[in-house]
Structures are given as C-alpha cells and as structure tokens.
Scaffold this motif. Structure first.
Motif, PDB file in Angstrom:
ATOM      1  N   HIS A 105       1.647 -13.025  -4.599  1.00 28.58           N
ATOM      2  CA  HIS A 105       2.982 -13.155  -4.011  1.00 28.58           C
ATOM      3  C   HIS A 105       3.574 -14.567  -4.031  1.00 28.58           C
ATOM      4  O   HIS A 105       4.703 -14.754  -3.569  1.00 28.58           O
ATOM      5  CB  HIS A 105       2.962 -12.619  -2.578  1.00 28.58           C
ATOM      6  CG  HIS A 105       2.996 -11.127  -2.520  1.00 28.58           C
ATOM      7  ND1 HIS A 105       1.896 -10.355  -2.839  1.00 28.58           N
ATOM      8  CD2 HIS A 105       3.996 -10.261  -2.232  1.00 28.58           C
ATOM      9  CE1 HIS A 105       2.221  -9.084  -2.735  1.00 28.58           C
ATOM     10  NE2 HIS A 105       3.480  -8.993  -2.385  1.00 28.58           N
ATOM     11  N   PRO A 125       6.235  -7.585   4.346  1.00 28.21           N
ATOM     12  CA  PRO A 125       5.200  -8.482   4.867  1.00 28.21           C
ATOM     13  C   PRO A 125       4.794  -8.098   6.286  1.00 28.21           C
ATOM     14  O   PRO A 125       5.648  -7.739   7.109  1.00 28.21           O
ATOM     15  CB  PRO A 125       5.882  -9.852   4.843  1.00 28.21           C
ATOM     16  CG  PRO A 125       6.973  -9.725   3.829  1.00 28.21           C
ATOM     17  CD  PRO A 125       7.460  -8.314   3.974  1.00 28.21           C
ATOM     18  N   LEU A 268       0.239  -6.865   3.559  1.00 27.08           N
ATOM     19  CA  LEU A 268       1.573  -6.370   3.235  1.00 27.08           C
ATOM     20  C   LEU A 268       1.527  -4.863   3.102  1.00 27.08           C
ATOM     21  O   LEU A 268       0.474  -4.285   2.804  1.00 27.08           O
ATOM     22  CB  LEU A 268       2.091  -6.976   1.936  1.00 27.08           C
ATOM     23  CG  LEU A 268       2.165  -8.498   1.865  1.00 27.08           C
ATOM     24  CD1 LEU A 268       1.003  -9.050   1.049  1.00 27.08           C
ATOM     25  CD2 LEU A 268       3.491  -8.972   1.265  1.00 27.08           C
TER      26      LEU A 268
END
Length: 336
Positions: A105, A125, A268
């Motif tokens: 990410h 997130p 996430l």
C-alpha cells in the motif's frame, strides 16, 4: 369494478413494502450479528516473515473478543500483490481482511507497471498494527571469512567484488527490496536482487549461505541474529532500535546521509465493508496492542505497536505512497 381493481393493485404494493422492510431488517440483523462465522486474515507473504508474525500475534485476541476464529491464510507472490488482489476482489462483508504492508500500500503502485488492485479505492483501512525498522544482515560465516565487521567493510567488499553478491528480499516492491535498492544507489555498488515469496524462505537461504545480504524487517530476522546465524550490520531506520540499542543506523555506520527505510503493517478490509465492522475491529486490535503482554512481546521483536484509527491509517498510507514514489524514482527500480 373500480373498488375491486383498487383492492388488487394495493396488495402488490403492500407486498413490496413488506419485502423492503424484511430486507432492511435482515441487513441490519446481519450487520449486528457479525461475525457469525470465521474471519480470514490474508497474509500476502509466506509464513515466517514479519507480516505473518504480526498477523498471528493479534489473531488470538480477535478470536477471543468476537467469539469466532480469525484464521491466517498465507497467499505469497508478486511482492504481496497476489494476496492483496484476493482481498480487493472479496466481498466487503467483514469476513476477509488483509494484513497489508508498506509494500502493498505504499510502494507497489509506484514500482509496478500494472497493479491488479487500487490501494486506495479497493480497500477500507482499519488500523496500523505496528511499525518496524529494517536491519541489514549478512551471512555470519561469510562475514567472518571476508572480514566484514561493519557497513563500511561491506561497501568496500562489494565494490571489490562487483556482481558477485546476491541480495535476497521478501519480494519485488517490498521495503526489504527497496531498502537494498536505495543502499545500492547511494553506495554505487551492485548486488543481484533475488526476490522470494516472503522473508521466511529468504532468511533460510541467507543463513544457509546461498544468499549474501538482506535488508530484512527486524522482527523476522531477530531470532537468527541472536542465534549467531546472521550478522547484523545496521538498522535502516533514522534512529537506533530499542531492541538492539548498540546497533548503529546505516547512516551512522556507512556515512549515508538521510538513509531511511522502515516498514509498517496494518489491517485493511475490502472497500464497502460496513463502517461499524471496521470500527469494532480497530477497537479490539487497539486493546490487544495496548496490553502489557503484547507490548513486551513486540518490544523484543523491535516492533512499535500502534492501533490508530481508520482515518489516521488512511492518512499514513497516502503519505507513505508519496514518500516511496520518490524513493522508487530516485533508485530507478521498476517491475514489469
């Protein structure tokens, strides 16, 4: 006839209203009942690495808190992209989560020509689990044989032996890979990059002697360092690690001004996951990370626990993407 017609046209409307009410009630019940089956945490690397270690550290507390098993599933490959893609394309129902990294990410969007997921649009997130420094480690026997005692010794040896050193990593695009690329760029050395499907197998080959150097996450390398199989030369963070306070930074030991390449790991969910589910998971992870036992466990590994809010984690991801895009550009690293 008019009354009869009205009677029959009203019934479908009432039926539709009842169906909508039932659907809404079912949806609300499903949300409040979460979880009513096991939850999967996808680790996008092979077992044994820091991503795997941290996921397995928090899973038992989540299982206890929610009364359902949080099961770890390792899906390594393509620098974490394979596992990340699986989660990105999963239903946003709270039953599939990702232990994401600075690679999946923060780095990969700038490094890979084509990414099979969008690190921003495809995920919700949850929370940053921990941040860790990377550590520059070499095979202990080779270091002794070649009189490599510190970073400057290593640089001198690498320059005298161009193309003869193999640099292992947990995969293309990981912070482990990019730390090595940054080191090569700043020192003018060349080492052949050998990507693995995770830190675990890479470390085994490094300890076994088929690899020469690695810029691994500190938690996964710690056991082999303590066992004397690997020799730690420096940490890649801007400050020394409390877990190895006598070990200098790369900047200190090698005179590489501004050298910094740390890692982070966080949970996430797929985009569209209900905010209340995201919030509940974040709160329980934060409780787990705040416990004295967990703090002590992570401290011995050199990891710094977080447990921040979804909004704070989202802001970190955005900032890290911008930072690593500059590093990728400066290093010239690219993956097709």
């Amino acid at each position: 006839m008019v009354q009869l017609s009205r009677h029959f046209t009203r019934r479908p409307v009432l039926g539709m209203a009842a169906a909508v009410l039932l659907s809404t009630t079912s949806l609300a019940w499903a949300q409040t009942a979460w979880p009513n089956k096991p939850v999967k945490i996808v680790v996008p690397f092979a077992p044994g690495g820091t991503t795997d270690i941290l996921a397995r550290a928090i899973a038992p507390d989540l299982s206890k808190a929610f009364g359902q098993q949080f099961v770890i599933e390792n899906k390594g490959g393509a620098g974490g992209n394979l596992g990340a893609e699986i989660v990105a394309k999963s239903a946003g129902d709270g039953y599939t989560l990702l232990m994401g990294t600075v690679g999946t990410h923060g780095i990969n969007r700038a490094l890979y020509a084509k990414l099979p997921y969008d690190p921003f649009k495809d995920f919700a997130p949850i929370t940053l689990v921990a941040g860790v420094p990377n550590v520059m480690v070499v095979n202990a026997e080779k270091a002794a044989a070649n009189k490599i005692n510190n970073v400057k010794d290593f640089i001198q040896y690498a320059k005298a032996n161009p193309g003869k050193l193999n640099m292992a990593s947990s995969g293309n695009g990981t912070s482990i890979h990019l730390a090595g690329e940054l080191f090569k760029s700043q020192t003018g050395t060349f080492m052949a990059h050998i990507p693995y499907r995770g830190s675990g197998p890479a470390l085994l080959d490094l300890a076994g002697g088929s690899m020469d150097v690695m810029f691994d996450n500190l938690p996964s390398a710690m056991q082999l360092i303590k066992a004397g199989k690997l020799k730690a030369l420096a940490v890649t963070s801007s400050q020394r690690s409390a877990a190895l306070p006598d070990l200098p930074t790369v900047e200190e030991a090698g005179g590489l001004k501004g050298f910094e390449a740390s890692s982070w790991f966080g949970l996430l969910a797929p985009a569209g996951t209900p905010p209340d589910v995201v919030s509940r998971i974040q709160q329980e992870v934060a409780k787990s990370l705040a416990s004295p036992a967990m703090k002590e466990r992570l401290a011995t590994l050199g990891a710094i626990p977080s447990g921040n809010t979804p909004a704070q984690f989202a802001a970190l991801i955005d900032a890290e993407h911008k930072k690593w895009a500059e590093v990728v550009k400066a290093s010239g690293a690219k993956v097709d």
